[in-house]
Design an enzyme around this catalytic site. Structure first.
Site, short mmCIF file in Angstrom:
data_model
loop_
_atom_site.label_atom_id
_atom_site.label_comp_id
_atom_site.label_asym_id
_atom_site.label_seq_id
_atom_site.Cartn_x
_atom_site.Cartn_y
_atom_site.Cartn_z
N ASP A 162 59.55 -8.41 30.12
CA ASP A 162 58.17 -7.95 30.26
C ASP A 162 57.20 -8.86 29.48
O ASP A 162 57.63 -9.78 28.78
CB ASP A 162 58.10 -6.50 29.74
CG ASP A 162 57.30 -5.63 30.67
OD1 ASP A 162 56.35 -6.14 31.26
OD2 ASP A 162 57.62 -4.43 30.79
N TRP A 200 53.57 -8.88 36.25
CA TRP A 200 52.68 -8.01 37.06
C TRP A 200 51.73 -8.78 37.98
O TRP A 200 50.70 -8.26 38.40
CB TRP A 200 51.86 -7.06 36.19
CG TRP A 200 52.55 -6.64 34.95
CD1 TRP A 200 53.66 -5.87 34.86
CD2 TRP A 200 52.20 -7.01 33.61
NE1 TRP A 200 54.03 -5.72 33.56
CE2 TRP A 200 53.15 -6.41 32.77
CE3 TRP A 200 51.17 -7.78 33.05
CZ2 TRP A 200 53.11 -6.56 31.39
CZ3 TRP A 200 51.13 -7.93 31.68
CH2 TRP A 200 52.09 -7.32 30.87
N ASP A 219 52.25 -1.92 37.71
CA ASP A 219 53.31 -0.91 37.87
C ASP A 219 53.10 -0.01 39.08
O ASP A 219 51.99 0.44 39.36
CB ASP A 219 53.38 -0.04 36.61
CG ASP A 219 54.01 -0.81 35.46
OD1 ASP A 219 54.25 -2.03 35.63
OD2 ASP A 219 54.26 -0.19 34.42
C1 GLA Z 1 55.84 -2.46 32.02
C2 GLA Z 1 56.67 -2.74 33.26
C3 GLA Z 1 57.34 -1.47 33.75
C4 GLA Z 1 58.20 -0.90 32.65
C5 GLA Z 1 57.38 -0.69 31.39
C6 GLA Z 1 58.23 -0.33 30.20
O1 GLA Z 1 54.76 -1.66 32.29
O2 GLA Z 1 55.87 -3.30 34.27
O3 GLA Z 1 58.09 -1.73 34.90
O4 GLA Z 1 59.29 -1.74 32.40
O5 GLA Z 1 56.65 -1.86 31.05
O6 GLA Z 1 57.44 -0.07 29.08
#
Ligand code: GLA
Length: 548
Positions: A162, A200, A219
């Site tokens: 991440d 993202w 997300d």
């Molecule tokens: C980010 C990721 C999610 C998840 C969260 C965990 O938002 O994009 O898919 O892994 O972190 O905190």
């Protein structure tokens, strides 16, 4: 009949075996997107040893393993603390026995184990889910030590990395940061680890050298708006995937409250667009209808197809997208097609078979309903419900030469979706363009080109190339040296370059065309459009017509 000598027969057999195993090796070399389950969507950071083991059990008992789901991924929430020697420890209450027993247990079921970390110092959970244990446990400064722990000592097979701490707190450069991490992993671990970059947004063409898959959006959540948004982010990224590397549309929300037709669209598009398929619901209580959809072998086959391709947009009409990709054989007569209706009203699709590069009597099978439809000639026509999809296997009598190559289908060498660059190459909708989409800001440097590798000619020979572009607006650029007469297209066909200039500049709206004759060789050709020192006009598409 002349008798074949035993040597000749043997030689033939050896050649055949060599050829077949070569072919198998080629097919096997394209790893499909990964399939499995991940803890985040249902549980966020509230995970524990018992929960993960039960989900792994359910993956087997619900028949999911049997159809190809194999990864059990522990997402954010397992972190405990980093000790004075820098050693990372698991959460004492949630994982009292540490993480190795988790990976061991998952492996004992014949499954693979996945883990999660962060490119910076602090995890997303520490920022968004008030998980205090997420502070200081990211990979930053501990790349080799954590890689050794995760993969050599604990035995995990997958990692999602991440970017919360790295981006929001440390403001690191994505390419540099992920390269450092991946190099450390490769140095420390001699197994092949499946790596997911979680930034993202499509992070840039470098990502293919580092990761098996990469997120292209923020997300997901179980709402139609999220599904529609993520699909829209991925519609024009097919050229950036391939060869075992995939655009990740995020973990599945199937079975978490969407309407049945939305679940079908969600799963069907994730399949045909070759996203990793990571189930996000509770596998122990999975409803019958959800299980049926998630185990549909004909949809899964599209996702796991040996060519490993992502479907691209072949038509956009009446608000409905037609996506298509080759399956089983490149340029064969069988193709997978999705008719996707993101709108809130019924959408009538009418797709000329020529748009799908097929002709003759064409067989159609609905892969969601798993039933054959009536064969068609000339057009495919269906009404698709709001938020719905038809996923079809289409088999023509003949595969015909493509005519139109859209700019938005091209590989754009300098494209990324990070939003950090001034005037970077990107997509721009235009109601006048053939697919209602153009590519803008090409050129200005050698690397900033669009490339089509799949320009196909059955026989080779001379073609008329018509390039469609947006007329140039005077004074559009604030940079004064970019004047209208500076616009150019440097076009290379299999490495032979020519240059076009003198583009139209009327203030009227619409699309203009410029022509040139080119030579194609038999089979696949590569066409590039760029301009080393000036801008390229905004591009709609080009068409190729064989010269008589
Ligand atoms: C980010 C990721 C999610 C998840 C969260 C965990 O938002 O994009 O898919 O892994 O972190 O905190």
């Amino acid at each position: 009949m002349k008798k074949l000598s035993i040597e000749k027969v043997l030689a033939f057999m050896v050649c055949t075996i060599a050829f077949t195993s070569n072919l198998n090796a080629q097919i096997r070399s394209i790893d499909p997107p990964i399939m499995g389950w991940s803890s985040w969507n249902t549980y966020r950071v509230n995970i524990n040893e018992d929960l993960i083991k039960k989900q792994a059990d359910a993956m087997v008992s619900q028949g999911l393993k049997e159809v190809g789901y194999s990864f059990v991924n522990v997402d954010d929430g397992f972190f405990g603390y980093r000790d004075e020697k820098g050693v990372l420890h698991a959460h004492a209450e949630r994982f009292p026995n540490g993480m190795k027993p988790i990976a061991d247990y998952i492996h004992s079921l014949g499954l693979k184990a996945g883990l999660y970390s962060e490119a910076g110092a602090n995890t997303c959970g520490s920022i968004w889910d008030a998980d205090k244990n997420g502070i200081g446990v990211g990979l930053y400064g501990y790349e080799r030590q954590d890689a050794d722990l995760f993969f050599n000592q604990w035995g995990f097979d997958f990692i999602k990395i991440d970017y919360c701490g790295a981006g929001q707190q440390l403001e690191l450069d994505e390419k540099e940061r992920y390269t450092t991490i991946v190099n450390a992993i490769r140095e420390v671990c001699d197994r092949n680890i499946s790596l997911n970059i979680c930034r993202w947004a499509y992070p840039g063409t470098w990502v293919k050298d580092l990761a098996r898959s990469w997120r292209i959006s923020g997300d997901i959540a179980p709402t139609w708006g999220h599904i529609k948004h993520i699909v829209s982010k991925n519609l024009y990224l097919s050229a950036f995937a391939g060869n075992g590397h995939y655009n990740d549309m995020d973990m599945l929300e199937v079975g978490r409250g969407l309407k049945p037709e939305e679940d079908e669209t969600h799963f069907g598009l994730w399949c045909i667009m070759s996203s990793p398929l990571m189930i996000g619901c509770d596998l122990t209580t999975i409803p019958e209808a959800t299980l049926k959809l998630l185990t549909n072998p004909e949809l899964i086959a599209l996702n796991q197809d040996p060519l490993g391709l992502q479907a691209y947009v072949a038509q956009y009409e009446n608000g409905g997208y037609t996506l298509v990709k080759d399956i089983k054989q490149k340029r064969g007569k069988v193709r997978a097609v999705a008719l996707y209706n993101p709108t809130d009203t019924i959408c009538s699709f009418r797709i000329p078979l020529s748009t799908l590069e097929l002709s003759g009597k064409t067989k159609i099978r609905d892969l969601v309903l798993r039933k054959d439809e009536r064969p068609v000639q000339d057009f495919i026509m269906f009404d698709v419900v709001p938020h719905g999809v038809k996923i079809l296997r289409v088999e023509g009598e003949k595969r015909i030469e493509p005519i139109r190559y859209e700019a938005e289908q091209a590989y754009l060498n300098l494209f990324d979706d990070l939003g950090k660059r001034k005037r970077g190459v990107t997509f721009m909708p235009s109601s006048y363009a053939s697919g209602k989409m153009t590519v803008i800001n090409l050129g200005g440097q050698e690397d900033n080109y669009a490339q089509w590798d799949n320009v196909y000619s059955k026989k080779g020979g001379q073609y008329l190339m018509d390039i469609y572009y947006v007329p140039i607006k005077k004074g559009r650029s604030s940079i004064k040296e970019r004047e209208i007469n500076d616009y150019r297209m440097e076009i290379s066909v299999n490495g032979n370059m020519f240059c076009l200039k003198d583009f139209e500049s009327e203030e009227s709206k619409g699309i203009r065309r410029i022509q040139h004759t080119i030579n194609l060789k038999k089979g696949y050709n590569t066409i590039k459009i760029g301009s080393r020192y000036t801008w390229v006009p905004d591009l709609d598409c080009f068409t190729l017509t064989p010269k008589k």
